[in-house]
Design an enzyme around this catalytic site. Structure first.
Site, mmCIF file in Angstrom:
data_model
loop_
_atom_site.group_PDB
_atom_site.id
_atom_site.type_symbol
_atom_site.label_atom_id
_atom_site.label_comp_id
_atom_site.label_asym_id
_atom_site.label_seq_id
_atom_site.Cartn_x
_atom_site.Cartn_y
_atom_site.Cartn_z
ATOM 1 C CE LYS A 167 -97.182 -5.280 -22.235
ATOM 2 N NZ LYS A 167 -97.947 -6.499 -22.531
ATOM 3 N N GLY A 190 -96.852 -5.609 -26.535
ATOM 4 C CA GLY A 190 -95.757 -4.927 -25.834
ATOM 5 C C GLY A 190 -95.191 -3.753 -26.606
ATOM 6 C CD GLU A 209 -84.483 -8.080 -11.503
ATOM 7 O OE1 GLU A 209 -83.643 -8.914 -11.912
ATOM 8 O OE2 GLU A 209 -84.304 -7.371 -10.504
ATOM 9 C CB CYS A 261 -85.127 -15.659 -15.614
ATOM 10 S SG CYS A 261 -85.737 -15.400 -13.944
ATOM 11 C CD GLU A 311 -83.065 -15.885 -21.574
ATOM 12 O OE1 GLU A 311 -83.545 -14.964 -22.256
ATOM 13 O OE2 GLU A 311 -83.241 -15.980 -20.345
HETATM 14 P P1 NAD Z 1 -90.323 -9.941 -23.491
HETATM 15 O O1 NAD Z 1 -89.185 -9.015 -23.250
HETATM 16 O O2 NAD Z 1 -90.635 -10.302 -24.879
HETATM 17 O O3 NAD Z 1 -91.672 -9.342 -22.873
HETATM 18 C C1 NAD Z 1 -91.753 -8.942 -21.537
HETATM 19 C C2 NAD Z 1 -92.840 -7.885 -21.407
HETATM 20 O O4 NAD Z 1 -92.432 -6.716 -22.124
HETATM 21 C C3 NAD Z 1 -94.183 -8.303 -21.992
HETATM 22 O O5 NAD Z 1 -95.229 -7.804 -21.201
HETATM 23 C C4 NAD Z 1 -94.181 -7.608 -23.344
HETATM 24 O O6 NAD Z 1 -95.466 -7.339 -23.843
HETATM 25 C C5 NAD Z 1 -93.459 -6.318 -23.012
HETATM 26 N N1 NAD Z 1 -92.841 -5.633 -24.166
HETATM 27 C C6 NAD Z 1 -92.481 -6.171 -25.362
HETATM 28 N N2 NAD Z 1 -91.936 -5.205 -26.159
HETATM 29 C C7 NAD Z 1 -91.956 -4.056 -25.442
HETATM 30 C C8 NAD Z 1 -91.513 -2.721 -25.698
HETATM 31 N N3 NAD Z 1 -90.943 -2.367 -26.865
HETATM 32 N N4 NAD Z 1 -91.669 -1.793 -24.726
HETATM 33 C C9 NAD Z 1 -92.207 -2.125 -23.526
HETATM 34 N N5 NAD Z 1 -92.658 -3.366 -23.230
HETATM 35 C C10 NAD Z 1 -92.524 -4.327 -24.179
HETATM 36 O O7 NAD Z 1 -90.034 -11.221 -22.589
HETATM 37 P P2 NAD Z 1 -90.891 -12.551 -22.513
HETATM 38 O O8 NAD Z 1 -90.624 -13.311 -23.771
HETATM 39 O O9 NAD Z 1 -92.271 -12.234 -22.106
HETATM 40 O O10 NAD Z 1 -90.205 -13.307 -21.272
HETATM 41 C C11 NAD Z 1 -89.073 -14.106 -21.374
HETATM 42 C C12 NAD Z 1 -87.833 -13.338 -20.961
HETATM 43 O O11 NAD Z 1 -87.998 -12.831 -19.630
HETATM 44 C C13 NAD Z 1 -86.593 -14.203 -20.904
HETATM 45 O O12 NAD Z 1 -85.535 -13.493 -21.499
HETATM 46 C C14 NAD Z 1 -86.345 -14.398 -19.417
HETATM 47 O O13 NAD Z 1 -84.998 -14.622 -19.064
HETATM 48 C C15 NAD Z 1 -86.815 -13.088 -18.884
HETATM 49 N N6 NAD Z 1 -87.129 -13.189 -17.457
HETATM 50 C C16 NAD Z 1 -86.275 -12.609 -16.565
HETATM 51 C C17 NAD Z 1 -86.523 -12.716 -15.203
HETATM 52 C C18 NAD Z 1 -85.601 -12.089 -14.192
HETATM 53 O O14 NAD Z 1 -85.988 -11.979 -13.039
HETATM 54 N N7 NAD Z 1 -84.411 -11.671 -14.574
HETATM 55 C C19 NAD Z 1 -87.657 -13.412 -14.762
HETATM 56 C C20 NAD Z 1 -88.503 -13.985 -15.712
HETATM 57 C C21 NAD Z 1 -88.239 -13.865 -17.060
#
Ligand code: NAD
Length: 479
Positions: free
Chosen positions: A172, A205, A247, A281, A382
């Protein structure tokens, strides 16, 4: 307008409920297409197809799987510019960055894990009169959930090791940036990936992402995204005894000692602060500068950052493109407002920018804040935008304490020409990734991930391949 549909059972297909979400081009704020908003019905069909494909894919020889995955990598490379344009349109990132990083590294991910599968071996332990060996079998159907900041790069970062080790995948991508994952589905068809081996389900999500993490036939979840959503997935996975690799967010420290290579540090700190609009990130958002060079560094950093041109992601001379979405831009602006309320002084930026001809786009320029203590929300939460906080420190012990005074622990960058000090600080800082005198240099064989609220488990190299396999020990007595 061509809609972005799911990829299930080897075919591109619309969602069962006929529901779609709008997809925006952040550079101009306009809806440019729609993406499937999948339901559990789509998920059930995808899981059924994946289960059917598992015996076929998992029993293929490593060579056969390798050939197909390499074909996918080759196709990504052959469509490099087209995919980079798609990524830039969908995400708002500079086109040159999508070319240099996102798409190039997506192809690297596929190629690296295809090749790694030919070298992936298990252990053997000899004992008196007996030998043990460990079988490493694929888990079956696994789920991957990825974010919007490096869409195709992080999508492939997860599916490549899963597929290379013989699993079948329900993936997804983020609903905010679904375009390249959709184009990747077309590439899989062109590459001859057997039906059901990879299923791409688009959508919200909280609905389809949550359904994937709850599904009892999905044996593991590999998630990259926010700590907030990671926590929800950790609970779902634990209650179903599912393997999970998480992650999550970061609030990374960038530690600059007075004895650093000044020019290189300055140049790289601009990159680690504002690349991809600060939406990586691994960006350093808390910049600690030793007091003997603090005033000079601050002045030069602000002057250099003010030259970073903000504007149309397609222009080759811009350094900062558009923020990914309106809600995210508003969240970042709220954080800047909060920083002012907390007593921070804005040395640069701090406001929305309206480039000529793109006034509805979502732009914020490099923003540098000074004068805040470590414990305020600005330095603890963050922000995930082109916003950094700069703070002076006296000595090594103090800066280690400051760096560790955080719920996060993803990465840390250290700038010094004293090697002993670099080793000491690297050992003491609580983070999964440390860079010394560089930033974002990646070797795909190394373990990748964070500690504390930044992550659980490690990805990268054989770590990812171990995650996607189940070890079974066989002990044979021969005496
Ligand atoms: P997010 O957590 O909002 O979404 C990430 C994914 O999870 C999306 O595909 C979303 O649709 C899905 N999702 C949302 N709610 C969900 C639920 N209840 N159950 C299952 N899936 C769900 O994050 P974002 O806004 O897309 O990305 C930004 C974040 O990602 C930042 O916090 C950043 O630090 C983090 N990030 C971390 C890394 C790492 O390697 N640690 C790398 C890139 C981004």
């Amino acid at each position: 307008m061509q809609k972005l549909n799911n990829y299930i059972d080897g075919k591109i297909c619309p969602p069962n409920n006929g529901q779609y979400l709008d997809v925006y081009n952040p550079s101009n704020g306009l809806v440019y297409t729609q993406v499937a908003d999948s339901s559990t019905e789509d998920l059930e069909i995808a899981v059924m197809s994946a289960k059917k494909a598992f015996p076929i894919w998992s029993s293929m020889s490593v060579d056969e799987r390798h050939r197909i995955l390499i074909r996918i990598a080759d196709l990504i490379e052959s469509k490099h510019d087209f995919l980079a344009e798609a990524e830039s349109k969908d995400n708002g990132k500079p086109l040159w960055l999508a070319k240099r990083v996102d798409i190039a590294r997506a192809a690297d991910n596929m190629r690296f894990f295809a090749n790694a599968s030919t070298q992936f071996a298990s252990e053997s332990h000899s004992m008196k009169g007996a030998i043990n060996y460990t079988l490493r079998s694929p888990l079956g159907v696994v789920g991957t959930i990825s974010p919007w900041n490096l869409p195709l790069y992080l999508f492939t970062w997860k599916i490549a090791p899963a597929l290379a080790t013989g699993n079948v995948v329900i993936a997804k991508p983020s609903e905010v940036t679904p375009l390249t994952a959709y184009l990747f589905s077309e590439i899989c068809i062109e590459a001859g990936l057997p039906a059901g081996v990879l299923n791409v389900l688009h959508g919200n999500g909280a609905n389809i992402g949550a359904a994937i993490s709850k599904h009892s036939d999905i044996k593991a979840i590999s998630f990259t995204g926010s700590t907030k959503v990671g926590k929800i997935i950790a609970v779902e996975a634990a209650s179903n005894f599912k393997k999970s690799s998480l992650e999550m967010g970061g609030k990374n420290a960038n530690i600059i000692f007075g004895d650093c290579d000044y020019d290189k540090t300055l140049k790289m700190t601009l990159n680690s602060s504002f690349s991809n609009q600060g939406q990586i990130c691994l960006c350093g958002s808390r910049i600690y500068v030793q007091e003997d060079i603090y005033d000079r560094f601050k002045k030069d950093f602000v002057a250099a950052a003010s030259k970073w041109k903000v504007g149309n992601p397609l222009d080759s001379d811009i350094k900062v493109g558009a923020m990914v979405s309106k809600p995210h831009m508003e969240k970042v602006l709220e954080h800047i407002k909060l920083a002012k309320e907390e007593g921070g002084q804005i040395l640069l930026g701090g406001e929305r920018i309206y480039p000529e001809g793109l006034k509805e786009g979502y732009y914020i320029g490099p923003t540098i804040i000074e004068g805040l203590g470590n414990d305020c929300r600005t330095n603890q939460e963050e922000i995930f935008g082109p916003v950094v906080s700069i703070m002076p420190f006296k000595n090594e012990a103090e800066v280690i304490n400051l760096a560790n005074d955080s719920n996060y622990g993803l990465s840390c960058t250290i700038w010094t020409s004293n090697l002993q000090k670099a080793h000491r600080v690297a050992k003491e800082v609580d983070a999964g990734l440390i860079w010394v005198n560089t930033w974002l240099k990646r070797d795909l064989r190394t373990p990748f991930g964070g500690v504390k609220q930044s992550g659980m488990g490690r990805e990268g190299g054989f770590e990812a391949m171990r995650f996607f396999t189940e070890p079974k020990n066989v002990c044979i007595q021969y005496e």
